[in-house]
Scaffold this motif. Sequence first.
Motif, PDB file in Angstrom:
ATOM      1  N   GLN A 110     -10.134  -3.785  24.056  1.00  0.00           N
ATOM      2  CA  GLN A 110     -10.062  -2.570  23.250  1.00  0.00           C
ATOM      3  C   GLN A 110      -8.899  -2.726  22.283  1.00  0.00           C
ATOM      4  O   GLN A 110      -8.006  -3.545  22.487  1.00  0.00           O
ATOM      5  CB  GLN A 110      -9.907  -1.325  24.103  1.00  0.00           C
ATOM      6  N   VAL A 111      -8.933  -1.942  21.222  1.00  0.00           N
ATOM      7  CA  VAL A 111      -7.921  -2.013  20.188  1.00  0.00           C
ATOM      8  C   VAL A 111      -7.211  -0.671  20.101  1.00  0.00           C
ATOM      9  O   VAL A 111      -7.853   0.377  20.118  1.00  0.00           O
ATOM     10  CB  VAL A 111      -8.564  -2.353  18.819  1.00  0.00           C
ATOM     11  N   GLU A 112      -5.887  -0.720  20.009  1.00  0.00           N
ATOM     12  CA  GLU A 112      -5.093   0.477  19.761  1.00  0.00           C
ATOM     13  C   GLU A 112      -4.613   0.413  18.314  1.00  0.00           C
ATOM     14  O   GLU A 112      -4.063  -0.597  17.884  1.00  0.00           O
ATOM     15  CB  GLU A 112      -3.886   0.535  20.694  1.00  0.00           C
ATOM     16  N   ILE A 113      -4.846   1.495  17.585  1.00  0.00           N
ATOM     17  CA  ILE A 113      -4.479   1.549  16.176  1.00  0.00           C
ATOM     18  C   ILE A 113      -3.537   2.729  15.969  1.00  0.00           C
ATOM     19  O   ILE A 113      -3.820   3.838  16.432  1.00  0.00           O
ATOM     20  CB  ILE A 113      -5.729   1.723  15.289  1.00  0.00           C
ATOM     21  N   ILE A 114      -2.436   2.492  15.282  1.00  0.00           N
ATOM     22  CA  ILE A 114      -1.516   3.563  14.918  1.00  0.00           C
ATOM     23  C   ILE A 114      -1.575   3.711  13.411  1.00  0.00           C
ATOM     24  O   ILE A 114      -1.387   2.741  12.672  1.00  0.00           O
ATOM     25  CB  ILE A 114      -0.092   3.270  15.409  1.00  0.00           C
ATOM     26  N   VAL A 115      -1.860   4.933  12.963  1.00  0.00           N
ATOM     27  CA  VAL A 115      -2.005   5.238  11.546  1.00  0.00           C
ATOM     28  C   VAL A 115      -0.970   6.309  11.190  1.00  0.00           C
ATOM     29  O   VAL A 115      -0.914   7.351  11.837  1.00  0.00           O
ATOM     30  CB  VAL A 115      -3.428   5.772  11.235  1.00  0.00           C
ATOM     31  N   LYS A 116      -0.170   6.051  10.155  1.00  0.00           N
ATOM     32  CA  LYS A 116       0.799   7.039   9.682  1.00  0.00           C
ATOM     33  C   LYS A 116       0.483   7.345   8.229  1.00  0.00           C
ATOM     34  O   LYS A 116       0.444   6.451   7.383  1.00  0.00           O
ATOM     35  CB  LYS A 116       2.226   6.506   9.795  1.00  0.00           C
ATOM     36  N   SER A 117       0.234   8.639   7.955  1.00  0.00           N
ATOM     37  CA  SER A 117      -0.030   9.064   6.581  1.00  0.00           C
ATOM     38  C   SER A 117       0.570  10.444   6.371  1.00  0.00           C
ATOM     39  O   SER A 117       0.847  11.167   7.324  1.00  0.00           O
ATOM     40  CB  SER A 117      -1.529   9.080   6.285  1.00  0.00           C
ATOM     41  N   SER A 127      -9.839   2.399  20.769  1.00  0.00           N
ATOM     42  CA  SER A 127     -11.289   2.198  20.838  1.00  0.00           C
ATOM     43  C   SER A 127     -11.722   2.141  22.294  1.00  0.00           C
ATOM     44  O   SER A 127     -10.924   1.866  23.191  1.00  0.00           O
ATOM     45  CB  SER A 127     -11.683   0.911  20.111  1.00  0.00           C
ATOM     46  N   SER A 128     -12.999   2.361  22.523  1.00  0.00           N
ATOM     47  CA  SER A 128     -13.504   2.267  23.893  1.00  0.00           C
ATOM     48  C   SER A 128     -13.518   0.793  24.312  1.00  0.00           C
ATOM     49  O   SER A 128     -13.790  -0.090  23.500  1.00  0.00           O
ATOM     50  CB  SER A 128     -14.904   2.863  23.988  1.00  0.00           C
ATOM     51  N   PRO A 129     -13.214   0.523  25.584  1.00  0.00           N
ATOM     52  CA  PRO A 129     -13.241  -0.870  26.035  1.00  0.00           C
ATOM     53  C   PRO A 129     -14.678  -1.394  26.103  1.00  0.00           C
ATOM     54  O   PRO A 129     -15.564  -0.717  26.600  1.00  0.00           O
ATOM     55  CB  PRO A 129     -12.599  -0.816  27.421  1.00  0.00           C
ATOM     56  N   GLN A 130     -14.881  -2.573  25.558  1.00  0.00           N
ATOM     57  CA  GLN A 130     -16.206  -3.183  25.557  1.00  0.00           C
ATOM     58  C   GLN A 130     -16.081  -4.670  25.827  1.00  0.00           C
ATOM     59  O   GLN A 130     -15.121  -5.304  25.389  1.00  0.00           O
ATOM     60  CB  GLN A 130     -16.899  -2.992  24.203  1.00  0.00           C
ATOM     61  N   LYS A 131     -17.038  -5.216  26.513  1.00  0.00           N
ATOM     62  CA  LYS A 131     -17.045  -6.650  26.772  1.00  0.00           C
ATOM     63  C   LYS A 131     -17.242  -7.387  25.446  1.00  0.00           C
ATOM     64  O   LYS A 131     -18.182  -7.125  24.715  1.00  0.00           O
ATOM     65  CB  LYS A 131     -18.170  -6.995  27.745  1.00  0.00           C
ATOM     66  N   GLY A 132     -16.302  -8.247  25.105  1.00  0.00           N
ATOM     67  CA  GLY A 132     -16.364  -8.972  23.847  1.00  0.00           C
ATOM     68  C   GLY A 132     -15.744  -8.222  22.684  1.00  0.00           C
ATOM     69  O   GLY A 132     -15.740  -8.715  21.570  1.00  0.00           O
ATOM     70  N   GLY A 133     -15.224  -7.023  22.904  1.00  0.00           N
ATOM     71  CA  GLY A 133     -14.604  -6.234  21.835  1.00  0.00           C
ATOM     72  C   GLY A 133     -15.592  -5.335  21.123  1.00  0.00           C
ATOM     73  O   GLY A 133     -16.751  -5.224  21.525  1.00  0.00           O
ATOM     74  N   VAL A 134     -15.150  -4.685  20.053  1.00  0.00           N
ATOM     75  CA  VAL A 134     -15.999  -3.781  19.280  1.00  0.00           C
ATOM     76  C   VAL A 134     -17.167  -4.588  18.721  1.00  0.00           C
ATOM     77  O   VAL A 134     -16.986  -5.635  18.115  1.00  0.00           O
ATOM     78  CB  VAL A 134     -15.199  -3.122  18.134  1.00  0.00           C
ATOM     79  N   LYS A 136     -20.168  -3.701  16.542  1.00  0.00           N
ATOM     80  CA  LYS A 136     -20.585  -3.633  15.145  1.00  0.00           C
ATOM     81  C   LYS A 136     -19.654  -2.736  14.347  1.00  0.00           C
ATOM     82  O   LYS A 136     -18.841  -3.202  13.584  1.00  0.00           O
ATOM     83  CB  LYS A 136     -22.015  -3.122  15.032  1.00  0.00           C
ATOM     84  N   GLU A 137     -19.812  -1.443  14.528  1.00  0.00           N
ATOM     85  CA  GLU A 137     -18.951  -0.517  13.813  1.00  0.00           C
ATOM     86  C   GLU A 137     -18.745   0.751  14.632  1.00  0.00           C
ATOM     87  O   GLU A 137     -19.563   1.086  15.468  1.00  0.00           O
ATOM     88  CB  GLU A 137     -19.501  -0.179  12.433  1.00  0.00           C
ATOM     89  N   THR A 138     -17.636   1.409  14.366  1.00  0.00           N
ATOM     90  CA  THR A 138     -17.257   2.614  15.091  1.00  0.00           C
ATOM     91  C   THR A 138     -16.548   3.559  14.135  1.00  0.00           C
ATOM     92  O   THR A 138     -15.614   3.124  13.442  1.00  0.00           O
ATOM     93  CB  THR A 138     -16.310   2.287  16.253  1.00  0.00           C
ATOM     94  N   VAL A 139     -16.956   4.805  14.115  1.00  0.00           N
ATOM     95  CA  VAL A 139     -16.232   5.819  13.334  1.00  0.00           C
ATOM     96  C   VAL A 139     -15.089   6.315  14.191  1.00  0.00           C
ATOM     97  O   VAL A 139     -15.280   6.728  15.331  1.00  0.00           O
ATOM     98  CB  VAL A 139     -17.160   6.974  12.910  1.00  0.00           C
ATOM     99  N   LEU A 140     -13.874   6.288  13.638  1.00  0.00           N
ATOM    100  CA  LEU A 140     -12.702   6.726  14.378  1.00  0.00           C
ATOM    101  C   LEU A 140     -12.359   8.183  14.115  1.00  0.00           C
ATOM    102  O   LEU A 140     -11.935   8.894  15.018  1.00  0.00           O
ATOM    103  CB  LEU A 140     -11.497   5.847  14.001  1.00  0.00           C
ATOM    104  N   LEU A 141     -12.520   8.640  12.875  1.00  0.00           N
ATOM    105  CA  LEU A 141     -12.194  10.016  12.509  1.00  0.00           C
ATOM    106  C   LEU A 141     -13.135  10.450  11.389  1.00  0.00           C
ATOM    107  O   LEU A 141     -13.266   9.777  10.375  1.00  0.00           O
ATOM    108  CB  LEU A 141     -10.744  10.111  12.050  1.00  0.00           C
ATOM    109  N   TRP A 142     -13.799  11.598  11.611  1.00  0.00           N
ATOM    110  CA  TRP A 142     -14.749  12.139  10.626  1.00  0.00           C
ATOM    111  C   TRP A 142     -14.057  13.090   9.666  1.00  0.00           C
ATOM    112  O   TRP A 142     -13.108  13.781  10.031  1.00  0.00           O
ATOM    113  CB  TRP A 142     -15.867  12.907  11.321  1.00  0.00           C
ATOM    114  N   ASN A 143     -14.597  13.161   8.436  1.00  0.00           N
ATOM    115  CA  ASN A 143     -14.230  14.236   7.512  1.00  0.00           C
ATOM    116  C   ASN A 143     -14.897  15.502   7.988  1.00  0.00           C
ATOM    117  O   ASN A 143     -15.944  15.465   8.614  1.00  0.00           O
ATOM    118  CB  ASN A 143     -14.750  13.933   6.083  1.00  0.00           C
ATOM    119  N   ARG A 144     -14.363  16.628   7.644  1.00  0.00           N
ATOM    120  CA  ARG A 144     -14.973  17.899   8.083  1.00  0.00           C
ATOM    121  C   ARG A 144     -16.101  18.288   7.186  1.00  0.00           C
ATOM    122  O   ARG A 144     -16.295  17.922   6.126  1.00  0.00           O
ATOM    123  CB  ARG A 144     -13.935  18.992   8.068  1.00  0.00           C
TER     124      ARG A 144
END
Length: 144
Positions: A110-117, A127-134, A136-144
Amino acid sequence: MREPKRITGQFTWVPMDKRRDRFGLPLPPRKPEKRTPKYWLIRDYGDLYFINNTNDIIDFVSSSTGGFETCDDEVLPISGKDYHYENVMPQEAVKIEGYDNYYDLDYVLQVEIIVKSKREGTLQIISSPQKGGVKKETVLLWNR
């Protein structure tokens, strides 16, 4: 630290209701997606990219990897700090992890990402833990 990589204009997010299969045919009907992602991940071969899909400059993006491997009755932890970026531009993709498409298949990663804005403040996203890593693609944060 591994070699950083920045890409602009290569990845475009397409809603699931508008996607096509590998033969160019439409996928089965789905409910239309009205949201767009602010931040999302995409895997391009062995590289995993974080995409800033906003119109804001992100001050800082950092990633680290965690996970484990099992060997008989033993559990072997995996961890490490990998990538750091400053001033991630709008629509820019930055490499946050590199996977080996053969040797990493047995690891749960799994990957931990720190974002500062300025707009979002400081976010810690895991990210959720997965065998072999992420995969394809994963949305982390949606626009409203």
